[in-house]
Design a protein around this motif. Structure first.
Motif, PDB file in Angstrom:
ATOM      1  N   TYR A 126       0.599  -1.328   0.148  1.00 21.86           N
ATOM      2  CA  TYR A 126       0.290  -0.553   0.256  1.00 21.86           C
ATOM      3  C   TYR A 126       0.598   1.022   0.358  1.00 21.86           C
ATOM      4  O   TYR A 126       0.594   2.262  -0.786  1.00 21.86           O
ATOM      5  CB  TYR A 126      -1.026  -0.368   1.016  1.00 21.86           C
ATOM      6  CG  TYR A 126      -1.706  -1.060   1.312  1.00 21.86           C
ATOM      7  CD1 TYR A 126      -3.195  -0.938  -0.335  1.00 21.86           C
ATOM      8  CD2 TYR A 126      -1.624  -2.858   1.401  1.00 21.86           C
ATOM      9  CE1 TYR A 126      -3.644  -1.587   0.041  1.00 21.86           C
ATOM     10  CE2 TYR A 126      -2.413  -3.395   1.714  1.00 21.86           C
ATOM     11  CZ  TYR A 126      -3.808  -3.041   0.897  1.00 21.86           C
ATOM     12  OH  TYR A 126      -4.807  -4.104   0.281  1.00 21.86           O
ATOM     13  N   ARG A 144      -7.238  -2.041  -3.648  1.00 26.98           N
ATOM     14  CA  ARG A 144      -7.592  -2.890  -1.875  1.00 26.98           C
ATOM     15  C   ARG A 144      -8.109  -4.531  -3.175  1.00 26.98           C
ATOM     16  O   ARG A 144      -7.380  -5.718  -2.906  1.00 26.98           O
ATOM     17  CB  ARG A 144      -8.654  -3.745  -1.371  1.00 26.98           C
ATOM     18  CG  ARG A 144      -8.810  -1.915  -0.342  1.00 26.98           C
ATOM     19  CD  ARG A 144      -9.373  -2.250   0.903  1.00 26.98           C
ATOM     20  NE  ARG A 144      -8.228  -2.935   1.969  1.00 26.98           N
ATOM     21  CZ  ARG A 144      -7.588  -2.982   2.467  1.00 26.98           C
ATOM     22  NH1 ARG A 144      -7.169  -1.498   2.480  1.00 26.98           N
ATOM     23  NH2 ARG A 144      -6.983  -3.533   3.330  1.00 26.98           N
ATOM     24  N   ARG A 178      -3.560  -5.435   7.955  1.00 23.80           N
ATOM     25  CA  ARG A 178      -4.862  -5.180   9.127  1.00 23.80           C
ATOM     26  C   ARG A 178      -5.809  -5.867   8.391  1.00 23.80           C
ATOM     27  O   ARG A 178      -6.541  -6.312   9.520  1.00 23.80           O
ATOM     28  CB  ARG A 178      -5.418  -3.109   8.010  1.00 23.80           C
ATOM     29  CG  ARG A 178      -4.221  -2.273   8.046  1.00 23.80           C
ATOM     30  CD  ARG A 178      -3.716  -2.091   9.803  1.00 23.80           C
ATOM     31  NE  ARG A 178      -2.876  -1.165   9.875  1.00 23.80           N
ATOM     32  CZ  ARG A 178      -1.666  -0.703   9.434  1.00 23.80           C
ATOM     33  NH1 ARG A 178      -0.693  -2.085   9.133  1.00 23.80           N
ATOM     34  NH2 ARG A 178      -0.547   0.009   9.600  1.00 23.80           N
TER      35      ARG A 178
HETATM   36  O1   DC Z   1       1.692  -1.341   8.041  1.00 22.53           O
HETATM   37  P1   DC Z   1       2.403   0.140   7.409  1.00 22.53           P
HETATM   38  O2   DC Z   1       2.080   0.578   8.019  1.00 22.53           O
HETATM   39  O3   DC Z   1       3.307  -0.282   6.753  1.00 22.53           O
HETATM   40  O4   DC Z   1       0.943   0.486   6.393  1.00 22.53           O
HETATM   41  C1   DC Z   1       0.676   1.514   6.431  1.00 22.53           C
HETATM   42  C2   DC Z   1      -1.144   1.627   5.690  1.00 22.53           C
HETATM   43  O5   DC Z   1      -0.984   0.375   4.368  1.00 22.53           O
HETATM   44  C3   DC Z   1      -1.925   1.642   7.080  1.00 22.53           C
HETATM   45  O6   DC Z   1      -1.770   2.833   7.291  1.00 22.53           O
HETATM   46  C4   DC Z   1      -2.789   0.904   6.040  1.00 22.53           C
HETATM   47  C5   DC Z   1      -2.628   0.547   5.368  1.00 22.53           C
HETATM   48  N1   DC Z   1      -2.491  -1.566   4.927  1.00 22.53           N
HETATM   49  C6   DC Z   1      -4.163  -2.163   5.070  1.00 22.53           C
HETATM   50  O7   DC Z   1      -5.223  -1.092   4.645  1.00 22.53           O
HETATM   51  N2   DC Z   1      -3.608  -3.278   4.898  1.00 22.53           N
HETATM   52  C7   DC Z   1      -3.047  -4.018   4.814  1.00 22.53           C
HETATM   53  N3   DC Z   1      -3.355  -4.850   4.505  1.00 22.53           N
HETATM   54  C8   DC Z   1      -1.866  -3.363   5.022  1.00 22.53           C
HETATM   55  C9   DC Z   1      -1.653  -1.903   5.237  1.00 22.53           C
END
Ligand code: DC
Length: 243
Positions: free
Chosen positions: A36, A106, A127
């Motif tokens: 992402y 997504r 997430r």
């Molecule tokens: O884990 P990270 O902090 O590198 O993720 C960055 C952003 O990406 C997080 O704020 C939300 C999104 N993200 C997501 O929506 N779904 C995921 N599976 C991983 C990350």
């Protein structure tokens, strides 16, 4: 499928823990947040707002995202440029959170994540892994910690990467923004899966969390390796990169 899913909010320790658990079992760690972030980086670099659904959708058609594992470490490429180190700034955290709320993004990334998980054993963090990407993952953990603790950890991580400019206040703003946005978006929001094990890491050391996860999984590294070997034949890299 052999996947260990680790979900949780920003700064809960997912990436550190995921890397070490993967090392323990001798399997790869897939950091879905980096995917992402890479998309957020591309949008910003061509002057598109990461919230702009239409512009991002046409950007996706002209973007090649590759996840490659080099010496066991994940690298992320956008249009053949290695952006792995460029996506670790607070600006890219926000861009990633914004762009990850878009359905078109997504769909695109979840498809890639499922293909990667089908072809090899993985520790995978994000997430929505346990709730949406891999609802049948045999092991699911939801890592959390207080917002203050997560902000402190994120700041330490930034400092260790040479960032001496970002302040604690800025990290707190980033964490609060992302907590709210990641858990309130319509598509696959941040949520603990019903069958995930909750680990509050606020007062736990990294080693304590790893021990808890390994104990729960209850398999020896050799047993996991046997599964890895049996899927090795289907180990073509869906993203076209080196494994
Ligand atoms: O884990 P990270 O902090 O590198 O993720 C960055 C952003 O990406 C997080 O704020 C939300 C999104 N993200 C997501 O929506 N779904 C995921 N599976 C991983 C990350």
């Amino acid at each position: 499928m052999f996947a260990i899913a680790l979900d949780g909010p920003a700064g809960a320790g997912k990436s550190t823990i995921a890397r070490k658990v993967a090392e323990h079992y001798g399997i790869l760690y897939l950091d879905t947040g980096a995917m992402y972030r890479a998309m957020g980086w591309k949008a910003i670099s061509i002057g598109i707002a990461p919230q702009n659904d239409h512009a991002v959708e046409s950007m996706l058609c002209n973007t090649r995202l590759d996840v490659r594992f080099q010496n066991g470490e994940q690298r992320v490429f956008v249009d053949d440029k290695d952006v792995s180190d460029l996506i670790r700034t607070p600006e890219m955290s926000k861009a990633a959170s914004d762009i990850s709320a878009l359905t078109c993004v997504r769909k695109h990334l979840v498809e890639l994540q499922r293909q990667l998980a089908a072809s090899r054993p993985l520790v995978i963090d994000g997430r929505d892994i346990g709730t949406y990407v891999l609802p049948d993952a045999p092991w699911k953990f939801f890592l959390t910690a207080t917002a203050e603790e997560r902000a402190q950890r994120r700041l330490l991580q930034l400092r260790s990467k040479g960032d001496d400019k970002t302040t604690l206040e800025e990290v707190v703003v980033d964490i609060n923004y992302r907590d709210k946005q990641d858990s309130s978006r319509e598509v696959a929001p941040l949520r603990q899966a019903d069958d995930a094990i909750l680990l509050d890491t606020t007062h736990l050391s990294i080693d304590q969390v790893i021990t808890a996860i390994i104990r729960e999984i209850g398999m020896l590294p050799q047993e996991v390796q046997a599964i890895a070997d049996s899927t090795a034949n289907s180990k073509s890299d869906v993203s076209g990169g080196d494994v």
